[in-house]
Design a protein around this motif. Structure first.
Motif, mmCIF file in Angstrom:
data_model
loop_
_atom_site.group_PDB
_atom_site.id
_atom_site.type_symbol
_atom_site.label_atom_id
_atom_site.label_comp_id
_atom_site.label_asym_id
_atom_site.label_seq_id
_atom_site.Cartn_x
_atom_site.Cartn_y
_atom_site.Cartn_z
ATOM 1 N N PRO A 122 12.506 -27.675 8.955
ATOM 2 C CA PRO A 122 12.386 -26.304 8.490
ATOM 3 C C PRO A 122 11.581 -25.423 9.452
ATOM 4 C CG PRO A 122 10.854 -27.687 7.301
ATOM 5 C CD PRO A 122 11.692 -28.603 8.153
ATOM 6 N N ALA A 123 12.046 -24.195 9.640
ATOM 7 C CA ALA A 123 11.401 -23.268 10.550
ATOM 8 C C ALA A 123 10.189 -22.621 9.881
ATOM 9 C CB ALA A 123 12.403 -22.197 10.984
ATOM 10 N N THR A 124 9.173 -22.416 10.682
ATOM 11 C CA THR A 124 7.959 -21.753 10.211
ATOM 12 C C THR A 124 7.812 -20.430 10.950
ATOM 13 O OG1 THR A 124 6.884 -23.875 9.780
ATOM 14 C CG2 THR A 124 5.468 -21.949 9.961
ATOM 15 N N TYR A 125 7.501 -19.377 10.204
ATOM 16 C CA TYR A 125 7.386 -18.045 10.781
ATOM 17 C C TYR A 125 5.971 -17.506 10.587
ATOM 18 C CZ TYR A 125 12.467 -17.974 11.150
ATOM 19 O OH TYR A 125 13.764 -18.263 11.478
ATOM 20 N N ARG A 126 5.485 -16.835 11.625
ATOM 21 C CA ARG A 126 4.207 -16.142 11.536
ATOM 22 C C ARG A 126 4.512 -14.661 11.302
ATOM 23 N NH1 ARG A 126 2.495 -17.104 16.241
ATOM 24 N NH2 ARG A 126 1.409 -19.044 15.736
ATOM 25 N N VAL A 127 4.145 -14.177 10.124
ATOM 26 C CA VAL A 127 4.493 -12.818 9.729
ATOM 27 C C VAL A 127 3.222 -11.987 9.608
ATOM 28 C CG1 VAL A 127 5.626 -11.377 7.995
ATOM 29 C CG2 VAL A 127 6.500 -13.686 8.470
ATOM 30 N N THR A 128 3.238 -10.818 10.227
ATOM 31 C CA THR A 128 2.144 -9.860 10.069
ATOM 32 C C THR A 128 2.646 -8.720 9.198
ATOM 33 O OG1 THR A 128 1.237 -10.423 12.249
ATOM 34 C CG2 THR A 128 0.543 -8.330 11.271
ATOM 35 N N TYR A 129 1.922 -8.458 8.138
ATOM 36 C CA TYR A 129 2.356 -7.412 7.215
ATOM 37 C C TYR A 129 1.147 -6.762 6.546
ATOM 38 C CZ TYR A 129 1.596 -10.532 3.139
ATOM 39 O OH TYR A 129 1.051 -11.352 2.177
ATOM 40 N N THR A 130 1.386 -5.576 5.992
ATOM 41 C CA THR A 130 0.345 -4.831 5.296
ATOM 42 C C THR A 130 0.662 -4.812 3.809
ATOM 43 O OG1 THR A 130 0.027 -3.425 7.238
ATOM 44 C CG2 THR A 130 -0.869 -2.622 5.157
ATOM 45 N N HIS A 131 -0.362 -5.017 2.995
ATOM 46 C CA HIS A 131 -0.173 -5.065 1.545
ATOM 47 C C HIS A 131 -1.424 -4.562 0.851
ATOM 48 C CE1 HIS A 131 -2.908 -8.503 1.112
ATOM 49 N NE2 HIS A 131 -2.419 -8.904 2.260
ATOM 50 N N GLY A 132 -1.280 -4.181 -0.392
ATOM 51 C CA GLY A 132 -2.444 -3.784 -1.180
ATOM 52 C C GLY A 132 -2.203 -2.540 -2.001
ATOM 53 N N TYR A 133 -3.151 -2.258 -2.889
ATOM 54 C CA TYR A 133 -3.065 -1.135 -3.813
ATOM 55 C C TYR A 133 -4.104 -0.074 -3.441
ATOM 56 C CZ TYR A 133 -0.395 -4.233 -6.921
ATOM 57 O OH TYR A 133 0.549 -5.083 -7.455
ATOM 58 N N THR A 134 -3.689 1.179 -3.471
ATOM 59 C CA THR A 134 -4.663 2.258 -3.271
ATOM 60 C C THR A 134 -5.561 2.390 -4.497
ATOM 61 O OG1 THR A 134 -3.032 3.856 -4.085
ATOM 62 C CG2 THR A 134 -3.165 3.530 -1.700
ATOM 63 N N ALA A 135 -5.067 1.953 -5.648
ATOM 64 C CA ALA A 135 -5.859 1.924 -6.885
ATOM 65 C C ALA A 135 -5.337 0.783 -7.749
ATOM 66 C CB ALA A 135 -5.745 3.257 -7.637
ATOM 67 N N VAL A 136 -6.199 0.209 -8.566
ATOM 68 C CA VAL A 136 -5.776 -0.868 -9.466
ATOM 69 C C VAL A 136 -4.734 -0.300 -10.427
ATOM 70 C CG1 VAL A 136 -6.511 -2.515 -11.223
ATOM 71 C CG2 VAL A 136 -8.032 -1.977 -9.300
ATOM 72 N N PRO A 137 -3.577 -0.964 -10.579
ATOM 73 C CA PRO A 137 -2.536 -0.454 -11.472
ATOM 74 C C PRO A 137 -3.056 -0.233 -12.891
ATOM 75 C CG PRO A 137 -1.687 -2.243 -10.127
ATOM 76 C CD PRO A 137 -3.159 -2.206 -9.892
ATOM 77 N N ALA A 138 -2.554 0.837 -13.528
ATOM 78 C CA ALA A 138 -3.009 1.176 -14.880
ATOM 79 C C ALA A 138 -2.756 0.035 -15.860
ATOM 80 C CB ALA A 138 -2.307 2.450 -15.353
ATOM 81 N N GLY A 139 -1.648 -0.684 -15.694
ATOM 82 C CA GLY A 139 -1.355 -1.792 -16.586
ATOM 83 C C GLY A 139 -2.367 -2.916 -16.482
ATOM 84 N N ILE A 140 -2.862 -3.156 -15.275
ATOM 85 C CA ILE A 140 -3.871 -4.197 -15.077
ATOM 86 C C ILE A 140 -5.196 -3.775 -15.687
ATOM 87 C CG2 ILE A 140 -5.206 -5.457 -13.350
ATOM 88 C CD1 ILE A 140 -2.341 -6.419 -13.620
#
Length: 209
Positions: A122-140
């Protein structure tokens, strides 16, 4: 760890202001509730940040574990058995959490033969990405407050309370030594699942070297 809601959020929902001792207990319960939600969802609900992770391909895709994904900036096929790392072009991102790597090799030239025949999968990939919330979701925020509110409204400072009423006679017993704690109920988990806060497992994350 920063709590996903604050004392004033609970006060607003319950319609009253906590005393000093109560506010201190609520602050602890908010941390506990936040930890349970983060553990179940495997999400931190933190501000946007950039991460580089190793992921194994599954059925031609890699699924990014942290949400929401705001950008994917780099996909690299990790070398093995003397084959160098290969910066991938031609990959696709669905705008959510899936990176399609199924056809990238068809648009690249001069690939090592071992890569062309995929004999080292199986191939392994190194992925660079941006993630996250500007504010905690209202549902949470609402769920954290509900978990804390349930605990604060418990009829006893001791968990394991059992009560029974027969005619005019009633009694209540409790297990000693067990403090009331927040809990993630089946309904809470169903909400987190249905809202998509808990990602489906499609690829395996491996430790960065």
């Amino acid at each position: 760890m920063t709590a996903l809601a604050c004392v004033s959020d609970v006060e607003t929902r319950l319609g009253r202001t906590f005393t000093g001792d109560e506010a201190g207990r609520v602050a602890v319960l908010l941390n506990d509730a936040s930890a349970l939600i983060q553990s179940y969802t495997r999400q931190s609900f933190s501000p946007p940040t950039s991460d580089t992770i190793l992921l194994r391909e599954s059925a031609g895709v890699v699924r990014l574990p942290k949400r929401p994904v705001t950008a994917v900036t780099s996909v690299v096929l990790v070398g093995i058995n003397g084959i160098p790392d290969i910066t991938v072009v031609g990959w696709g991102w669905d705008g959510l959490d899936v990176v399609d790597v199924s056809g990238w090799d068809s648009v690249m030239v001069n690939l090592p033969e071992a890569v062309q025949d995929r004999s080292w999968l199986p191939a392994t990939y190194r992925v660079t990405y941006t993630h996250g919330y500007t504010a905690v979701p209202a549902g949470i925020v609402a769920l954290v407050c509900a978990m804390v509110g349930r605990t604060m409204a418990a009829p006893s400072a001791v968990s394991g309370v059992t009560s029974e009423t027969i005619g005019s006679y009633s009694y209540r017993t409790a297990e000693p030594g067990m403090g009331v704690t927040v809990a993630l109920t089946a309904a809470d988990k169903a909400f987190l699942d249905d809202a998509g806060y808990r990602p489906k497992a499609a690829t395996t994350q491996v430790r960065l070297r």
